[in-house]
Design an enzyme around this catalytic site. Structure first.
Site, PDB file in Angstrom:
ATOM      1  N   ASN A 205       0.695  -1.327  -0.005  1.00 20.57           N
ATOM      2  CA  ASN A 205       0.014   0.144  -0.148  1.00 20.57           C
ATOM      3  C   ASN A 205       0.908   1.261   0.066  1.00 20.57           C
ATOM      4  OD1 ASN A 205       0.654   0.717   2.887  1.00 20.57           O
ATOM      5  ND2 ASN A 205      -0.442  -1.473   3.375  1.00 20.57           N
ATOM      6  N   LYS A 336     -11.051  -3.414  18.464  1.00 23.32           N
ATOM      7  CA  LYS A 336      -9.943  -3.708  18.819  1.00 23.32           C
ATOM      8  C   LYS A 336      -9.271  -3.580  20.088  1.00 23.32           C
ATOM      9  CE  LYS A 336      -9.008  -3.148  13.881  1.00 23.32           C
ATOM     10  NZ  LYS A 336      -8.073  -3.159  13.077  1.00 23.32           N
TER      11      LYS A 336
HETATM   12  N1  CTP Z   1      -4.292  -3.251  11.861  1.00 25.41           N
HETATM   13  C1  CTP Z   1      -3.445  -4.517  12.375  1.00 25.41           C
HETATM   14  N2  CTP Z   1      -3.601  -5.456  11.547  1.00 25.41           N
HETATM   15  C2  CTP Z   1      -4.141  -5.804  10.506  1.00 25.41           C
HETATM   16  C3  CTP Z   1      -4.948  -4.617  10.244  1.00 25.41           C
HETATM   17  C4  CTP Z   1      -4.929  -3.582  10.568  1.00 25.41           C
HETATM   18  O1  CTP Z   1      -2.627  -4.431  13.252  1.00 25.41           O
HETATM   19  N3  CTP Z   1      -4.335  -6.919   9.777  1.00 25.41           N
HETATM   20  C5  CTP Z   1      -4.127  -2.114  12.709  1.00 25.41           C
HETATM   21  C6  CTP Z   1      -3.465  -0.979  11.889  1.00 25.41           C
HETATM   22  O2  CTP Z   1      -2.091  -0.672  12.289  1.00 25.41           O
HETATM   23  C7  CTP Z   1      -4.207   0.296  12.504  1.00 25.41           C
HETATM   24  C8  CTP Z   1      -5.585  -0.256  13.007  1.00 25.41           C
HETATM   25  O3  CTP Z   1      -5.263  -1.657  12.757  1.00 25.41           O
HETATM   26  O4  CTP Z   1      -3.633   0.661  13.750  1.00 25.41           O
HETATM   27  C9  CTP Z   1      -6.676  -0.027  11.791  1.00 25.41           C
HETATM   28  O5  CTP Z   1      -6.126  -0.171  10.416  1.00 25.41           O
HETATM   29  P1  CTP Z   1      -7.130   0.372   9.132  1.00 25.41           P
HETATM   30  O6  CTP Z   1      -6.092  -0.332   8.192  1.00 25.41           O
HETATM   31  O7  CTP Z   1      -7.616   1.672   9.432  1.00 25.41           O
HETATM   32  O8  CTP Z   1      -8.366  -0.690   9.566  1.00 25.41           O
HETATM   33  P2  CTP Z   1      -8.684  -2.035   9.366  1.00 25.41           P
HETATM   34  O9  CTP Z   1      -8.694  -2.722  10.650  1.00 25.41           O
HETATM   35  O10 CTP Z   1      -7.651  -2.817   8.238  1.00 25.41           O
HETATM   36  O11 CTP Z   1     -10.114  -2.233   9.148  1.00 25.41           O
HETATM   37  P3  CTP Z   1     -10.760  -1.539   7.685  1.00 25.41           P
HETATM   38  O12 CTP Z   1      -9.812  -2.130   6.502  1.00 25.41           O
HETATM   39  O13 CTP Z   1     -12.051  -2.287   7.485  1.00 25.41           O
HETATM   40  O14 CTP Z   1     -10.833   0.080   7.576  1.00 25.41           O
END
Ligand code: CTP
Length: 394
Positions: A205, A336
């Site tokens: 990403n 979370k």
């Molecule tokens: N995160 C994580 N592990 C993952 C995905 C996300 O620890 N597999 C953590 C990221 O580091 C961040 C938080 O969760 O601190 C939120 O990440 P974000 O990408 O905004 O959200 P997602 O949990 O991936 O949810 P969505 O894709 O539905 O927005």
């Protein structure tokens, strides 16, 4: 008022880099005074430093230019911060033993300013247990001890013992803060993950890692012991920060889980992939005519896993959102089991990947705390750390 910085130079070949350090600090608007030991004058002339700092250089205890003041005491009061660069094993040993037998050592004994020590010497001397004991003692006493770099040494060998480059020392001094996070262990994750498709391709990403690095930098500058788990490669690792590089979400999870118990605070700034290819092909996938569908599977949600395991740690997550920012941030906070969520609105100006600025809103369990304007990522980092401090106090 301009910051007052004393640059103290002792007798090592790295002394030449201190000229650039003085010059950089001056250019950044600091007032700089220089102390040189007798041995330092064998490596670089006081005239060079006098010219660069624009102030008489002190080299001897009794060469005081002023007859009205006790010079080492007046310098000790004048200084906001001090950096000894290069710091030889000798000056480190003297400070650690309370010896005050020349201008520099008496000045150090007398000053209340923050003192930064940048050791530089041969790798065997650097590894010597007596030196390491002295450095550990000084760090315990509140001195900011920087780690020496690896690399080519003047004695012809390669190893750990090089003085960091002037640019990073100047950066460290300019970012120096009150050590209000001393004693805290903070783990920060930064950057993107890479999920391998085959030996030459991966899914990733746009995360640059700059936000996580800014948090690590400010936390270290404020005295915390910082471990950075980084998916970003090639960014300058801030001073005092330990780094562990990873590629995939699974590797990030392993690194974070291994270190979780030892931490007081975990800040998950990384943009972790939510999906990875179900299989990583052992050989390069050859192109075919027509479309190709890649089957993906979920990765572990690291933040959610930490939320389940947490045992007193403060857990900070980020939320990268393009819509319904407040609602989604609150949801992530609950789901979370985090203590703070830092919401980036990706649609707003300033909140874009790779930039040096960010626009965030901070949420805690009771709702929104603060909507911040567009700020440098370092200023955002300080705001986050201030909120962490409040949670730790409660
Ligand atoms: N995160 C994580 N592990 C993952 C995905 C996300 O620890 N597999 C953590 C990221 O580091 C961040 C938080 O969760 O601190 C939120 O990440 P974000 O990408 O905004 O959200 P997602 O949990 O991936 O949810 P969505 O894709 O539905 O927005």
């Amino acid at each position: 008022m301009a910051r007052h910085i004393v640059v103290a130079i002792t007798g090592g070949i790295a002394a030449y880099k201190s000229a650039e350090l003085v010059s950089r600090l001056k250019k950044a608007g600091c007032e700089v005074r220089v102390i040189m030991t007798e041995n330092a004058c064998q490596f670089i002339t006081p005239l060079t430093l006098e010219t660069l700092s624009g102030y008489p250089v002190v080299t001897e205890m009794f060469s005081a230019k002023s007859h009205h003041e006790v010079e080492h005491i007046s310098w000790a009061k004048w200084a906001d911060s001090v950096i000894i660069a290069p710091a030889t094993a000798n000056i480190i040993g003297k400070i650690a033993s309370g010896i005050a037998d020349d201008f520099l050592s008496t000045f150090i004994m007398a000053t209340k300013a923050t003192v930064v020590i940048a050791p530089a010497m041969n790798d065997q001397m650097y590894a010597n247990p007596i030196l390491q004991r002295n450095l550990a003692l000084l760090a315990d006493l509140g001195y900011r001890v920087l780690e020496a770099d690896y690399g080519h040494l003047a004695c012809g060998t390669s190893g750990k013992g090089r003085m960091p480059e002037a640019e990073s020392l100047a950066d460290y001094m300019l970012n120096l803060s009150e050590p209000d996070l001393t004693g805290l262990k903070i783990m920060v994750t930064a950057g993107p993950t890479r999920e391998a498709v085959d030996p030459v391709r991966y899914l990733t990403n746009h995360s640059s890692g700059k936000m996580g690095y800014a948090i690590a930098k400010r936390a270290a500058a404020r005295g915390a012991e910082v471990l950075l788990i980084s998916g970003a490669k090639g960014l300058t690792v801030p001073w005092g920060v330990k780094v562990q590089y990873i590629d995939s979400a699974e590797e990030m999870y392993q690194a974070v889980a291994e270190n979780f118990d030892a931490q007081n605070v975990v800040i998950k700034a990384a943009a972790v992939a939510d999906y990875r290819p179900k299989e990583c092909a052992p050989e390069k996938i050859k192109k075919q005519d027509g479309a190709w569908a890649l089957e993906l599977e979920r990765t572990k949600d690291i933040l959610a896993a930490l939320g389940e395991q947490k045992n007193g740690q403060i857990l900070v997550g980020f939320a990268a959102e393009t819509e319904n920012v407040a609602q989604n941030a609150q949801k992530k906070l609950q789901k979370k089991n985090a203590d703070l969520i830092i919401a980036n609105n990706l649609r707003q100006e300033g909140g874009v990947f790779g930039k040096d600025t960010n626009q965030v809103t901070i949420y805690n369990r009771n709702g929104q705390i603060k909507e911040l304007p567009v700020l440098s990522k370092e200023a955002v980092a300080d705001e986050i750390l201030n909120q962490v401090k409040i949670l730790l106090k409660n």
